[in-house]
Design a protein around this motif. Sequence first.
Motif, PDB file in Angstrom:
ATOM      1  N   ALA A 145       0.878  -1.060   0.080  1.00  0.00           N
ATOM      2  CA  ALA A 145       0.316  -0.252   0.236  1.00  0.00           C
ATOM      3  C   ALA A 145       1.034   1.746   0.224  1.00  0.00           C
ATOM      4  O   ALA A 145       0.107   2.229  -0.247  1.00  0.00           O
ATOM      5  N   VAL A 146       1.786   0.973   0.673  1.00  0.00           N
ATOM      6  CA  VAL A 146       3.123   2.604   0.433  1.00  0.00           C
ATOM      7  C   VAL A 146       4.282   2.004   0.373  1.00  0.00           C
ATOM      8  O   VAL A 146       4.741   0.773   0.033  1.00  0.00           O
ATOM      9  N   THR A 147       4.382   2.576  -1.082  1.00  0.00           N
ATOM     10  CA  THR A 147       5.739   2.748  -1.864  1.00  0.00           C
ATOM     11  C   THR A 147       6.689   3.896  -2.290  1.00  0.00           C
ATOM     12  O   THR A 147       6.218   4.342  -1.948  1.00  0.00           O
ATOM     13  N   LEU A 166      -5.564   7.057  -4.624  1.00  0.00           N
ATOM     14  CA  LEU A 166      -4.177   7.431  -4.951  1.00  0.00           C
ATOM     15  C   LEU A 166      -3.638   7.977  -4.978  1.00  0.00           C
ATOM     16  O   LEU A 166      -3.753   9.422  -5.575  1.00  0.00           O
ATOM     17  N   TYR A 167      -2.592   8.689  -3.444  1.00  0.00           N
ATOM     18  CA  TYR A 167      -2.136   9.747  -3.285  1.00  0.00           C
ATOM     19  C   TYR A 167      -0.227   9.622  -3.974  1.00  0.00           C
ATOM     20  O   TYR A 167       0.558   8.610  -3.176  1.00  0.00           O
ATOM     21  N   LEU A 168       0.537  10.857  -4.498  1.00  0.00           N
ATOM     22  CA  LEU A 168       1.521  10.570  -5.072  1.00  0.00           C
ATOM     23  C   LEU A 168       2.123  11.966  -4.737  1.00  0.00           C
ATOM     24  O   LEU A 168       1.796  13.037  -4.398  1.00  0.00           O
ATOM     25  N   LEU A 169       3.208  11.830  -3.230  1.00  0.00           N
ATOM     26  CA  LEU A 169       3.430  12.388  -2.467  1.00  0.00           C
ATOM     27  C   LEU A 169       5.179  12.466  -3.415  1.00  0.00           C
ATOM     28  O   LEU A 169       6.054  11.384  -3.236  1.00  0.00           O
ATOM     29  N   ILE A 176      -0.385   9.350   9.870  1.00  0.00           N
ATOM     30  CA  ILE A 176      -1.687   9.396   8.277  1.00  0.00           C
ATOM     31  C   ILE A 176      -1.270   8.526   7.871  1.00  0.00           C
ATOM     32  O   ILE A 176      -3.005   7.530   7.535  1.00  0.00           O
ATOM     33  N   LEU A 177      -0.166   8.337   7.507  1.00  0.00           N
ATOM     34  CA  LEU A 177      -0.629   6.642   6.490  1.00  0.00           C
ATOM     35  C   LEU A 177      -0.998   5.777   6.959  1.00  0.00           C
ATOM     36  O   LEU A 177      -1.041   4.928   6.039  1.00  0.00           O
ATOM     37  N   GLN A 192      -3.643   4.670  -1.621  1.00  0.00           N
ATOM     38  CA  GLN A 192      -2.393   4.119  -1.950  1.00  0.00           C
ATOM     39  C   GLN A 192      -1.510   4.997  -1.916  1.00  0.00           C
ATOM     40  O   GLN A 192      -2.176   5.681  -2.385  1.00  0.00           O
ATOM     41  N   PHE A 193      -0.548   4.777  -1.965  1.00  0.00           N
ATOM     42  CA  PHE A 193       0.822   5.723  -1.495  1.00  0.00           C
ATOM     43  C   PHE A 193       1.959   5.285  -2.497  1.00  0.00           C
ATOM     44  O   PHE A 193       2.624   4.332  -1.908  1.00  0.00           O
TER      45      PHE A 193
END
Length: 248
Positions: free
Chosen positions: A36-38, A156-159, A177-178, A188-189
């Motif tokens: 879920a986090v990459t 989908l969140y792109l940071l 928060i993640l 998904q981040f």
Amino acid sequence: MFLREVQLWNWPSHTDTYPFNLPAFQGLSRISFRTAVTFFVGENGSGKSTLLEAIAKEAGFNPEGGNRNHIFSTADSESSLHHYIRLSWMPKVTSGFFLRAESFFNFSSYIDTLAKDDMSDNVYAAYGGKSLHQQSHGESFLSLFTHHFQGRRRALYLLDEPEAALSPARQLALLRILWDHEQAGQSQFIIATHSPILLGYPHATILSFDQAPLAPIRYEDTDHFIITKQFLTHRDRILRELFKENQD
């Protein structure tokens, strides 16, 4: 995971130009996302932000930051990489957000314009109830993460380098928060970062752009962890070596 894979297709033959000449992309046909986090990690200029921008563009987000509904442009500066990737979804999601630390000022100004046109404070509800310009840089980032990233629907969140405005304590707040989003199972981040604090998020995938081609790497093997640990453990010795006058 909703975005399962990025496929690199119809790669141009003129690979002597940026970003196609980057070592991270050589011999690469696809990038899979299994957690879920990459995190994207690597030196400046290694291609991590460029790929994140291309994913955002192909997903329909504003390449300067925002989501599908944020329509503004201050500079046509994005690379052509998005023309050479395809996104594989299961299922496809249209909600989300692209955060670019370097252009967040422009995004904040755009939100102020929307609020002025709306003649109400409704626009600010997703950003802590007031203009992002009326908050400190770190406060505005956390307002976005806390209020706009609600996690109520698949997104989908792109940071891109979110730590740029966050103190170490607020980076820890972002980790929470993640975690809350991951537990809800709706988000998904994908995060490009230099922060050893953010990279420490448990069970995340870390993709190193310093390898050719890019590949997963253990947290403890990243330069960010190694250099930070060495500095904190041997600060005096490292500073002596760093500031030592040339003896030649």
